[in-house]
Design a protein around this motif. Structure first.
Motif, short mmCIF file in Angstrom:
data_model
loop_
_atom_site.label_atom_id
_atom_site.label_comp_id
_atom_site.label_asym_id
_atom_site.label_seq_id
_atom_site.Cartn_x
_atom_site.Cartn_y
_atom_site.Cartn_z
N LYS A 62 0.90 -1.04 0.51
CA LYS A 62 -0.03 0.01 -0.13
C LYS A 62 0.66 1.38 -0.19
CE LYS A 62 -4.07 -1.80 2.67
NZ LYS A 62 -5.05 -1.77 3.64
N LEU A 63 1.04 2.50 -1.16
CA LEU A 63 0.95 3.86 -0.71
C LEU A 63 0.32 4.88 -0.79
CD1 LEU A 63 3.21 1.36 -3.16
CD2 LEU A 63 4.01 3.42 -2.95
N VAL A 64 0.36 5.78 -0.16
CA VAL A 64 -0.02 6.85 0.30
C VAL A 64 0.80 7.84 -0.36
CG1 VAL A 64 -1.73 8.35 2.12
CG2 VAL A 64 -1.61 5.67 1.79
N GLY A 65 -0.27 8.59 -1.43
CA GLY A 65 0.84 9.90 -1.24
C GLY A 65 2.30 9.96 -1.48
N GLY A 66 2.18 8.75 -2.50
CA GLY A 66 3.84 7.43 -2.91
C GLY A 66 4.04 7.20 -1.85
N VAL A 67 4.28 7.11 -0.73
CA VAL A 67 4.54 6.93 0.37
C VAL A 67 4.66 5.44 0.92
CG1 VAL A 67 5.62 7.48 2.75
CG2 VAL A 67 4.80 8.81 1.31
N ALA A 68 5.05 4.47 1.05
CA ALA A 68 4.56 3.25 1.26
C ALA A 68 4.52 3.14 2.97
CB ALA A 68 5.14 1.78 1.39
N THR A 69 3.04 2.66 2.97
CA THR A 69 2.36 2.68 4.26
C THR A 69 2.73 1.15 4.76
OG1 THR A 69 0.31 2.32 3.49
CG2 THR A 69 0.65 4.51 3.86
N GLU A 70 1.91 0.54 4.03
CA GLU A 70 2.50 -1.78 4.02
C GLU A 70 3.79 -1.93 3.37
OE1 GLU A 70 -0.64 -3.96 4.86
OE2 GLU A 70 -1.86 -2.57 5.37
N GLU A 71 4.63 -2.38 4.00
CA GLU A 71 6.14 -2.98 2.65
C GLU A 71 6.33 -4.15 2.14
OE1 GLU A 71 8.47 -0.75 2.23
OE2 GLU A 71 7.77 1.13 3.60
N GLY A 72 5.19 -4.78 2.94
CA GLY A 72 5.34 -6.14 2.36
C GLY A 72 4.99 -6.05 0.37
N GLY A 73 5.52 -6.93 -0.13
CA GLY A 73 5.50 -6.99 -1.85
C GLY A 73 4.73 -8.11 -2.16
N GLU A 74 3.22 -7.89 -2.29
CA GLU A 74 2.51 -9.25 -3.10
C GLU A 74 2.96 -9.53 -4.43
OE1 GLU A 74 -1.51 -9.30 -2.60
OE2 GLU A 74 -2.09 -7.95 -0.54
N SER A 75 2.87 -11.14 -4.37
CA SER A 75 3.51 -11.51 -5.43
C SER A 75 2.53 -11.34 -6.38
CB SER A 75 3.29 -12.94 -5.65
OG SER A 75 2.40 -14.02 -4.51
N ASN A 76 0.60 -11.61 -6.21
CA ASN A 76 0.06 -11.03 -6.77
C ASN A 76 -0.48 -9.40 -7.50
OD1 ASN A 76 -2.88 -10.13 -5.93
ND2 ASN A 76 -1.21 -10.70 -4.57
N HIS A 77 -0.01 -9.33 -7.22
CA HIS A 77 0.08 -7.21 -7.23
C HIS A 77 1.86 -7.51 -8.35
CE1 HIS A 77 -1.26 -5.51 -3.45
NE2 HIS A 77 -1.97 -6.46 -4.40
N ALA A 78 2.48 -7.84 -8.27
CA ALA A 78 3.46 -7.99 -9.21
C ALA A 78 3.53 -8.04 -10.81
CB ALA A 78 5.62 -8.65 -8.67
N ALA A 79 2.32 -9.47 -10.09
CA ALA A 79 2.06 -10.32 -11.95
C ALA A 79 1.13 -9.44 -13.20
CB ALA A 79 1.84 -11.72 -11.19
#
Length: 355
Positions: free
Chosen positions: A72-89
């Motif tokens: 998750k990013l708010v105003g271009g700043v990450a608020t949740e740092e984990g990286g989801e595999s389906n987001h990337a794909a």
């Protein structure tokens, strides 16, 4: 069916909420890469080139060195740092979709390094059996479990990535093998995934993402039809609540269309039009026991799903067959996909890709 003009108006409702930096947020204000890409796809269908290019520039700026995006990013700043595999794909799905609609090879070539990095991140999370775990956390540790909906979407992303690589003369056979192994697990090993079966997405996503088609796909849809479909309204988000949602309904429309079930696809699409607002946007859902919109919001990702479903049904763009055409060829054949000798059981948001 909504008209082409109405579909464009719906896409314009997405552009209206796009932020100055190019991100397309949820109503709550955060941006995630999956829903962002889906919104870009809808605007691509409508020919909104400026917002689309700003959106892909946003993805390029926020991709991390490992190929992922913050959850998750708010105003271009990450608020949740984990990286989801389906987001990337899903970035590969977006870029392939853009190429199908526009034929802009220059854009595709410029986006290719982003896609390669993203899909290499994804396949780095594949287990020995073939499922792909859902994230790496902020410390870089891989999750211990996989999600069926997320993996179904990943399957489509890998297939689109293979097509992009072949188009650009940079084939990626390891992605094709990863997709074949993933398709087999999705079709034959439900025990590989965390149990999120109360969510409708876990029901139809193996069909939508292309891993399960044909008679097996039709049987899968029939199995839970009466559980989730509310005639005249759409489909439930979760099985135990009197709540239908527009995005899930339109995704099921796409899955039905991919199976050749045009009649039910069109009927469901018509059923959910009660969620349309006069400005072309769409309410997220309807709580039919209380007779109220719930949540009380109109979401860009719902509008995007509507445009993509309209495109599939009415053939509005050259990418109208995206969900029909990208499917696995070896989902249920262990010998073909090289899964015959893989081990069986392994240890094991919102459960689906919008977690």
């Amino acid at each position: 069916m909504i008209s082409r003009e109405e579909a464009v108006r719906t896409a314009e409702s997405i552009a209206a909420v796009q932020e100055d930096d190019g991100g397309v947020p949820w109503p709550e204000g955060h941006v995630d890469a999956w829903n962002h890409v889906e919104c870009l796809m809808a605007m691509t269908v409508a020919g909104l080139d400026g917002p689309v290019r700003r959106g892909y520039a946003w993805l390029e700026r926020h991709q991390r060195p490992d190929g992922s995006w913050p959850m998750k990013l708010v105003g271009g700043v990450a608020t949740e740092e984990g990286g989801e595999s389906n987001h990337a794909a899903y970035v590969a799905v977006g870029v392939w979709h853009h190429h199908l609609v526009t034929g802009d090879r220059g854009f595709t070539e410029r986006s290719w390094p982003m896609v390669k990095s993203a899909l290499d991140y994804v396949v780095g999370l594949q287990t020995e059996r073939g499922e792909i775990v859902w994230e790496r956390d902020a410390r870089g540790a891989a999750s211990t479990y996989a999600l069926l909906t997320g993996c179904s979407s990943i399957h489509q992303g890998l297939r689109c990535g293979v097509l992009l690589g072949d188009l650009l003369g940079d084939p990626q056979p390891h992605w094709e093998l990863a997709a074949d192994r993933l398709a087999h697990v999705l079709a034959e090993h439900p025990e590989a995934f965390a149990d999120k079966s109360r969510f409708s997405m876990d029901w139809y996503y193996p069909v939508l993402g292309g891993a399960v088609r044909g008679p097996q796909g039709a049987a899968l849809i029939e199995r839970e039809w009466s559980t989730f479909v509310v005639r005249g309204l759409g489909i439930r988000c979760v099985s135990d609540q009197p709540w239908v949602t527009g995005a899930e309904t339109c995704e099921l429309v796409l899955a039905l269309d991919a199976l050749g079930d045009a009649e039910r696809a069109a009927r469901l699409f018509a059923d959910m039009q009660h969620l349309r607002h006069e400005d072309g946007s769409y309410w997220t859902g309807w709580q039919f026991a209380n007779g109220r919109h719930f949540p009380h919001e109109r979401s860009a990702y719902t509008a995007a799903a509507v445009v993509l479903a309209a495109d599939a049904l009415a053939r509005l763009s050259p990418a109208s067959g995206l969900f029909r055409d990208v499917a696995g060829t070896a989902a249920s054949d262990p010998e073909v996909c090289g899964c015959a000798d893989l081990p069986g059981d392994q240890p094991d948001t919102r459960a689906a890709r919008r977690s």
